[in-house]
Design a protein around this motif. Structure first.
Motif, PDB file in Angstrom:
ATOM      1  N   SER A 239      49.393-117.072  93.013  1.00  0.00           N
ATOM      2  CA  SER A 239      49.026-118.107  92.034  1.00  0.00           C
ATOM      3  C   SER A 239      48.554-119.362  92.757  1.00  0.00           C
ATOM      4  O   SER A 239      47.586-120.008  92.342  1.00  0.00           O
TER       5      SER A 239
ATOM      6  N   MET B 170      45.106-118.904  94.004  1.00  0.00           N
ATOM      7  CA  MET B 170      44.135-118.963  92.903  1.00  0.00           C
ATOM      8  C   MET B 170      43.753-120.402  92.613  1.00  0.00           C
ATOM      9  O   MET B 170      42.585-120.748  92.507  1.00  0.00           O
TER      10      MET B 170
ATOM     11  N   ILE C 237      38.066-113.948  89.959  1.00  0.00           N
ATOM     12  CA  ILE C 237      39.451-113.576  90.248  1.00  0.00           C
ATOM     13  C   ILE C 237      39.650-112.138  89.765  1.00  0.00           C
ATOM     14  O   ILE C 237      39.346-111.814  88.614  1.00  0.00           O
TER      15      ILE C 237
ATOM     16  N   LYS D 186      44.500-115.067  85.139  1.00  0.00           N
ATOM     17  CA  LYS D 186      43.093-115.083  85.587  1.00  0.00           C
ATOM     18  C   LYS D 186      42.205-115.759  84.542  1.00  0.00           C
ATOM     19  O   LYS D 186      41.371-116.602  84.879  1.00  0.00           O
ATOM     20  N   THR D 187      42.388-115.376  83.269  1.00  0.00           N
ATOM     21  CA  THR D 187      41.567-115.950  82.204  1.00  0.00           C
ATOM     22  C   THR D 187      41.800-117.456  82.091  1.00  0.00           C
ATOM     23  O   THR D 187      40.855-118.240  81.995  1.00  0.00           O
TER      24      THR D 187
ATOM     25  N   CYS E  33      40.029-119.253  84.987  1.00  0.00           N
ATOM     26  CA  CYS E  33      38.559-119.244  84.883  1.00  0.00           C
ATOM     27  C   CYS E  33      38.086-120.156  83.754  1.00  0.00           C
ATOM     28  O   CYS E  33      37.067-120.848  83.898  1.00  0.00           O
TER      29      CYS E  33
ATOM     30  N   ASP F 202      34.740-112.449  80.988  1.00  0.00           N
ATOM     31  CA  ASP F 202      36.192-112.253  81.038  1.00  0.00           C
ATOM     32  C   ASP F 202      36.556-110.772  80.896  1.00  0.00           C
ATOM     33  O   ASP F 202      36.066-110.097  80.003  1.00  0.00           O
TER      34      ASP F 202
ATOM     35  N   SER G 263      36.277-112.389  85.710  1.00  0.00           N
ATOM     36  CA  SER G 263      37.650-111.968  85.945  1.00  0.00           C
ATOM     37  C   SER G 263      37.736-110.508  85.528  1.00  0.00           C
ATOM     38  O   SER G 263      37.007-110.057  84.648  1.00  0.00           O
TER      39      SER G 263
ATOM     40  N   GLU H 108      40.540-106.764  85.936  1.00  0.00           N
ATOM     41  CA  GLU H 108      41.659-106.068  86.571  1.00  0.00           C
ATOM     42  C   GLU H 108      41.145-105.140  87.673  1.00  0.00           C
ATOM     43  O   GLU H 108      41.913-104.641  88.479  1.00  0.00           O
TER      44      GLU H 108
END
Ligand SMILES: [Zn+2]
Length: 273
Positions: free
Chosen positions: A107, A110, A130, A138-139, A142, A196, A234, A236
């Protein structure tokens, strides 16, 4: 042939309904008290009576409906957010200050990267990305970066929810609808676009993605790359995983965000690892 005439009829029907609705609203506006009830999307606009559309009738009786210049775009933003499951209130709350940089060691990385990106940001320059485990914010991060681009650099930004927008684009690409090029044009040319959750819900179960979906996505990001438009991502999926699905696509994403990309691990994986 049959398809084409169906599409036209549908479009005509939609326009007719729009005209009818705008006509009704124009009538209501003229006859009702000026204080209209708060519209569901919270945007008040006297110019169009909160419909987002302006109804006009010319001297020769020609009826037309155009998007309201005062509020249509704002309404679209709220609508898109709603479809993606993010409320406008949450969107506003996703700032750098509210991002929890102490949740896991990643974190902190980031947030550091986001701060550096914003400091070094160049108009039409590289984007930001990310990738990796869910539950890392992540969302949130961003969106925070997007809002800072608008606040600090006065640049517009657009939010693209992969899971909400992509199925519609793929559908209109498959049926050769004329709105495909129009919608794509907007996403291809807007200044800063945040995509996203890339590939969310796309995997058909065998690690393979729909070929048309990959084509539409590559079409979108490649145009942005060639137009020198800034794109934030972003997902996964890591960039390497994207490259395994589609080599050209993975390397394109990499080119678009370097040196501002980061793969992250969630707290659980870290404990297990
Ligand atoms: Zn309006």
């Amino acid at each position: 042939m049959e398809n084409v005439s169906n599409v036209l009829t549908d479009t005509q029907r939609r326009i007719k309904a729009k005209i009818e609705r705008a006509r009704m609203m124009a009538y209501t506006r003229e006859t009702a008290a000026p204080e209209l009830a708060t519209p569901p999307d919270g945007i008040q606009c006297n110019r169009c009576g909160n419909t987002g559309w302006i109804y006009q009738i010319s001297d020769d009786g020609y009826e037309s409906v155009t998007a309201c210049p005062d509020c249509y775009e704002r309404r679209q933003v709220v609508r898109r957010l709603k479809q993606s499951g993010i409320s406008p209130q949450d969107y506003a709350r996703f700032t750098l200050d509210t991002f929890d940089a102490y949740k896991t060691p990643d974190s902190a990385k980031m947030k550091t990267l986001a701060v550096r990106y914003l400091k070094e940001h160049v108009t039409d320059g590289p984007g930001f990305g990310i990738f990796g485990s869910s539950g890392m914010g992540k969302t949130h991060l961003c969106i925070a970066v997007c809002q800072e681009l608008t606040r600090r650099y006065h640049e517009p930004h657009y939010y693209f929810s992969y899971r909400a927008e992509m199925p519609m684009l793929v559908k209109s690409a498959k049926s050769f609808q004329d709105d495909y090029e129009a919608s794509m044009h907007k996403w291809k040319t807007c200044q800063n676009l945040y995509i996203d959750d890339v590939f969310k819900l796309s995997d058909t179960g065998n690690g393979k993605l729909d070929a048309q979906e990959l084509r539409v996505f590559f079409d979108l990001i490649n145009a942005r790359y060639l137009n020198h438009k800034t794109t934030l991502f972003s997902s996964e999926y890591t960039v390497n995983e994207m490259a395994r699905i589609d080599g050209a696509l993975g390397s394109r994403v990499y080119e678009m965000i370097k040196p501002y990309g980061l793969s992250v691990n969630g707290p659980n994986q870290r404990l297990i690892g």
